[in-house]
Scaffold this motif. Structure first.
Motif, PDB file in Angstrom:
ATOM      1  N   GLU A 508       0.818  -1.209   0.000  1.00  0.00           N
ATOM      2  CA  GLU A 508       0.000   0.000   0.000  1.00  0.00           C
ATOM      3  C   GLU A 508       0.855   1.265   0.000  1.00  0.00           C
ATOM      4  OE1 GLU A 508      -2.867  -0.014   3.112  1.00  0.00           O
ATOM      5  OE2 GLU A 508      -3.568  -2.060   2.702  1.00  0.00           O
ATOM      6  N   SER A 511       4.737   2.557  -5.027  1.00  0.00           N
ATOM      7  CA  SER A 511       4.221   2.739  -6.394  1.00  0.00           C
ATOM      8  C   SER A 511       5.410   2.724  -7.347  1.00  0.00           C
ATOM      9  CB  SER A 511       3.454   4.061  -6.516  1.00  0.00           C
ATOM     10  OG  SER A 511       4.274   5.155  -6.151  1.00  0.00           O
ATOM     11  N   GLY A 517       5.512   2.059 -14.761  1.00  0.00           N
ATOM     12  CA  GLY A 517       4.546   3.130 -14.582  1.00  0.00           C
ATOM     13  C   GLY A 517       3.962   3.611 -15.893  1.00  0.00           C
TER      14      GLY A 517
END
Length: 521
Positions: A508, A511, A517
């Motif tokens: 969590e 990223s 990405g």
């Protein structure tokens, strides 16, 4: 210290000035911009000619002022137009020195009407009414003389404007034709017509040179080979600094004949002249009239890798890293690099690992090394193992404006020809045997184009990693620096703070950027 004031004499007219002889004090000025062809008078020649004119008139020299290699047109930069001695001349005029200003021609003082008007008004307001230009005397109080000087100033400005326009047209012609300009790129040699000096060709420089290593051994090399070596090494994630150090250790001089530096290596890697492109102010403007040393797919792939690692590699402190994600990941709060940080005695006593990752900027976030490393590696391997990864990478490459449409068009055309073959055989236009030969050639063309697309879309360092055996291939990479570089290129992970919740799952908080990405999950 106060400036010394002089009492300037006032002469009734030009005849009175010429008859006064040694009573007249002259200020001499000369200026020259760069003149490689030696077609104009040098500063020394101008001052000599001024002295001859002053001596002929029986005057005396009150001061000589000169500026060398100083342009005076509006086409030059403001900084390059700054002239120390011209400013001293203006101060001398203001202080009352001199009765006449002497110049070989009007363009020596300026090539801008605004500067001429300033100088004329300054002389008039301070009582220096006489100028000698090209051996002729002018009186600023006489309208005809002012008009003549003004016309000369206009001609000086118009002349340099014309030169600038012609130069610009010539440059545009060079760009349109793809002719090279400026220094010859390292790895090439340029040939010109002996009579006209016009460009004829730019070829690979295959001249053999001998380099002496530190241990005394000799190495024979060509600059063409060195360029190809630089691209080869950069595609394998060898740093520009390491390449420069290696070339220096081998005794191979840089393009300027000195030691290699990181900047020199990177300038070669980013110069599109090496794929046969005409570059103007860093932008590709046309096809060049020469062959590229490397293929476009190699160039663009190398360029992307160089830009991907430039920032993080320069941020490091110059020693080998021990931890996988130290300066290979960023803080999700402030964007600073994550670094390894030693814990205090209390944490060690509690049985926790002595080292963790922390934000190098404001200590915004932190993470346990094992948890962060394991999660990033698992996500990376899972992404590299995806079945659709090849198509996704090609899509990403197309979005980044790397030119692969040539290869895609070739594939589409070849496939269309393959579909048409059965109809041609049925119609009796070609034989079955000929159709088989054509089919083999078209399949080879398609395979070659697909390989080219793959080479552009997938960096060479990832070739063996992309596919179902990505996990096994990743484990086979023993070089920690190579692993770190791949992570920065593909994953570019960031980690946010745990928000005072130490049990927040690592998934969590993390990223991804980079290739992961840029593609759909």
């Amino acid at each position: 210290m106060a400036a010394i004031a002089f009492q300037r004499r006032v002469w009734e007219n030009k005849i009175a000035l010429l008859l006064a002889g040694a009573e007249v004090e002259a200020l001499s000025y000369g200026r020259a911009s760069k003149d490689k062809k030696k077609e104009k008078y040098s500063v020394a020649q101008q001052l000599r000619m001024n002295r001859e004119n002053i001596t002929q008139a029986s005057w005396i020299v009150a001061g000589e002022f000169s500026d060398n290699d100083k342009p005076a047109s509006r086409h030059a930069s403001e900084k390059s137009r700054q002239r120390a001695d011209f400013d001293r001349l203006l101060l001398a005029i203001k202080s009352g020195r001199g009765d006449v200003l002497v110049m070989t021609d009007m363009s020596r003082s300026q090539r801008m009407l605004g500067v001429f008007a300033m100088l004329r008004d300054l002389c008039y307001d301070n009582g220096l009414f006489f100028w000698m230009v090209e051996g002729n005397v002018y009186d600023l109080r006489v309208s005809a003389d002012r008009a003549s000087l003004g016309q000369q100033a206009l001609n000086a400005e118009s002349q340099v404007d014309s030169i600038s326009d012609n130069t610009s047209r010539g440059l545009q012609g060079q760009i349109a034709d793809g002719r090279p300009q400026g220094k010859v790129p390292y790895g090439y040699e340029r040939f010109k017509n002996r009579k006209t000096g016009a460009f004829e060709s730019q070829l690979f420089d295959m001249t053999q040179h001998v380099a002496i290593h530190a241990d005394g051994t000799e190495e024979i090399y060509t600059t063409y080979q060195i360029v190809r070596e630089i691209f080869w090494k950069l595609r394998r994630l060898i740093t520009a600094k390491a390449i420069a150090n290696d070339l220096n250790s081998r005794g191979i001089p840089s393009p300027g004949g000195k030691r290699w530096s990181r900047q020199t290596v990177e300038s070669i890697a980013s110069n599109a002249a090496y794929i046969g492109k005409r570059v103007h102010f860093g932008d590709i403007v046309s096809e060049g009239q020469w062959e590229g040393i490397v293929e476009p797919k190699v160039f663009y792939n190398t360029l992307a890798l160089t830009y991907a690692f430039t920032d993080s590699r320069r941020t490091g402190r110059g020693f080998a890293r021990k931890w996988l994600l130290s300066y290979a990941s960023r803080c999700g709060e402030c964007g600073a690099w994550m670094k390894s940080s030693h814990r205090g005695a209390k944490a060690k006593a509690a049985g926790r690992k002595p080292v963790k990752y922390t934000c190098s900027g404001h200590n915004c976030s932190g993470a346990e090394i094992d948890a962060f490393d394991s999660y990033v590696e698992a996500c990376l391997v899972s992404w590299l193992s995806r079945k659709d990864i090849y198509e996704q990478l090609v899509s990403l490459t197309a979005r980044q404006n790397v030119n692969i449409d040539v290869y895609e068009t070739a594939i589409a055309e070849a496939q269309a020809e393959l579909r048409a073959l059965p109809g041609l055989v049925t119609a009796g236009k070609i034989s079955v045997s000929l159709a088989g030969d054509i089919e083999a050639g078209l399949n080879s063309k398609i395979s070659g184009a697909q390989d080219a697309i793959r080479a552009v879309a997938i960096p060479e360092v990832l070739m063996d990693l992309v596919g179902p055996d990505a996990a096994e291939q990743w484990e086979n990479i023993a070089d920690l620096e190579l692993r770190r570089d791949i992570i920065k290129l593909v994953a570019a992970p960031t980690i946010r703070a745990a928000n005072k919740n130490p049990r927040m799952p690592i998934a969590e908080r993390v990223s991804f950027g980079g290739m992961m990405g840029g593609l759909a999950a």
